[in-house]
Design an enzyme around this catalytic site. Structure first.
Site, PDB file in Angstrom:
ATOM      1  N   HIS A 262       0.811  -1.216   0.000  1.00 17.46           N
ATOM      2  CA  HIS A 262       0.000   0.000   0.000  1.00 17.46           C
ATOM      3  C   HIS A 262       0.847   1.271   0.000  1.00 17.46           C
ATOM      4  CE1 HIS A 262      -3.170  -2.744   0.627  1.00 17.46           C
ATOM      5  NE2 HIS A 262      -3.201  -2.749   1.937  1.00 17.46           N
ATOM      6  N   LYS A 360      -1.073  -0.300  14.209  1.00 14.85           N
ATOM      7  CA  LYS A 360      -2.367  -0.677  14.775  1.00 14.85           C
ATOM      8  C   LYS A 360      -2.476  -0.118  16.189  1.00 14.85           C
ATOM      9  CE  LYS A 360      -2.905  -4.856  11.990  1.00 14.85           C
ATOM     10  NZ  LYS A 360      -4.008  -4.272  11.188  1.00 14.85           N
TER      11      LYS A 360
END
Length: 508
Positions: A262, A360
């Site tokens: 990404h 995260k």
């Protein structure tokens, strides 16, 4: 086989959507989360928007003992729960006529024989034209077996005038060597032009808008270089933990999961030169040039950072740390936060660091690209006039709240000359009446159309691993990731990494 085109539409008008010609999709791994939450709903949404041919067929392949009707019920539940567009019974009735299910395992020759018979019947009964997409929503270690079975059953080698295409989900390997081996396996069965590697970020409207922002406007391109840009920050932050994905994630980590695909793709679109056209080959050429010129800044102990989330507060919820999550050993070295500094050695970008970070259990969910500009000399101003003024910035918000923000200095109302930062915002939601299609809608349609512009090719994948492998090797040899509290913006070492270069991270 040419794409079916509505004869009432002017073929010269490129704004009109293209509709796929006769075809069908076979999904391997049809019982998984990706299929239920993304693929099945996206297929329904395409049908609902009139972008699939009347003959379109969807075939599920799995070990479950299902009849066609059972599979249809699974698709129905997925569509009702996750589809983006409203449910319409007439669309569903037409679409569901083409549902079929084949029971079997990947090592079952007879099951692939039944799959070939099913597709042949659909060609005859529904007119799918012998055109088939094989979507491998399965672990990478099963790719070789499925590809070999497709070749053995004749499904990978269509008759003249027909096509077979294979779709591969990331990860595209674990490092450079495994990526090369994977490419060799897939390309031994399917030619490269028939291989579509899905990176769902490239299907997002705001990612594609990077090209429009840069090359359709005279406003930005003259300052899109090292004469004016101080640094570039590309961020993908998530506020969720791993939940039940521990078994998949342990040993993979944030850098392999997000940076290798990404974020490096976002870097390429940000840093590339203007292509001759937006054709797939021209876009791939420019991205490959960027990847070939990109390398980690040295020394790696000062230009990289990694961490693991510990327990903390995510909003009003008390959450556990990574090592307390199911599926993780107490001595796991898998990072949930990764930050690296890269340099792009081209005339346009020499001297401009590109900072990539992902994590995260961070402060909030956001993906953005921020160009931070150099400071103006401020010659007519004394220090007190501009002490609250930061650096100008252009921020492309990929998700959520898709849009673009420009940060610049403005005079504060009053009798004194005082300058502060203000923002000017463009929002997709308020500027356009149309909803942006979900990324998988765009990408699945492009596969059916044989349009490869948004799909990384072999060389892009291998070069991205060449960029990341030295960082992964260094981390593997140097201890464990640093702990950071859930709900914060990562480990202290990430802030120190930028401070050493006289910069600081944006707080989105």
């Amino acid at each position: 086989m040419t794409d079916w085109v509505n004869p009432l539409r002017d073929k010269r008008d490129k704004r009109m959507p293209r509709i796929a010609g006769p075809c069908g999709i076979v999904i391997f791994g049809v019982t998984g989360d990706l299929s239920r939450k993304k693929l099945m709903p996206a297929i329904y949404d395409l049908a609902n928007r009139g972008l699939l041919p009347p003959s379109f067929s969807l075939i599920g392949f799995a070990r479950r003992d299902w009849a066609d009707e059972d599979f249809g019920q699974v698709v129905y539940e997925a569509v009702k729960k996750h589809a983006r567009t409203p449910f319409r019974q007439e669309v569903w009735d037409r679409l569901s006529e083409g549902f079929r299910f084949v029971q079997g395992t990947f090592d079952d020759d007879a099951a692939f024989g039944r799959l070939a018979e099913t597709l042949e019947k659909l060609d005859a009964e529904r007119g799918t034209g012998g055109n088939h997409v094989f979507y491998l929503s399965i672990p990478p270690n099963a790719f070789q077996q499925v590809c070999e079975q497709l070749q053995k059953s004749g499904l990978a080698n269509p008759q003249e005038g027909r096509w077979s295409r294979v779709v591969i989900e990331k990860p595209f390997g674990h490092d450079l060597q495994s990526a090369q081996e994977l490419n060799e396996v897939v390309n031994s069965v399917f030619p490269e032009e028939s291989v579509f590697r899905i990176d769902h970020y490239l299907g997002k409207e705001t990612v594609q808008n990077i090209l429009a922002l840069r090359f359709a406007n005279e406003l930005y391109e003259p300052i899109w270089n090292n004469n004016y840009v101080d640094s570039v920050q590309i961020t993908m932050a998530e506020d969720i933990g791993l939940g039940g994905r521990g078994g998949y994630y342990d040993g993979v980590g944030a850098a392999r999961d997000v940076i290798q695909n990404h974020l490096l793709q976002l870097l390429a679109l940000t840093a590339m030169e203007e292509p001759v056209s937006f054709g797939p080959k021209e876009l791939q050429i420019e991205k490959i040039k960027v990847f070939s010129a990109t390398r980690p800044m040295q020394p790696l102990n000062e230009t990289t950072a990694r961490g693991q989330y510990a327990s903390g507060w995510q909003g009003s919820e008390k959450v556990v740390g990574l090592l307390e999550e199911e599926g993780f050993s107490k001595d796991s070295k898998t990072e949930t936060y990764a930050a690296i500094a890269l340099e792009v050695d081209t005339r346009r970008w020499a001297g401009v660091p590109f900072f990539l970070r992902t994590g995260k259990r961070l402060g909030r969910r956001v993906t953005e690209i921020a160009l931070i500009f150099k400071r103006a000399p401020h010659l007519p101003f004394d220090k007190t006039m501009t002490e609250e003024l930061g650096q100008n910035a252009l921020v492309i918000r990929v998700q959520p709240d898709e849009g673009i923000t420009t940060r610049f200095g403005s005079k504060v109302p009053g009798s004194a000359m005082e300058v502060r930062d203000v923002n000017m915002d463009f929002s997709y939601g308020s500027a356009f009446a149309e909803d942006s299609p979900e990324a998988y809608e765009r990408l699945i349609l492009d596969v059916l159309l044989g349009e490869p512009s948004l799909f990384p090719v072999n060389r892009e994948v291998e070069l991205s691993w060449e960029i990341l492998d030295p960082v992964l090797d260094y981390w593997a040899a140097h201890g464990k990731p640093e702990a950071y509290e859930s709900g914060t913006w990562g480990p202290a070492s990430a802030d120190e990494m930028l401070h050493r270069m006289g910069r600081e991270w944006r707080r989105p």
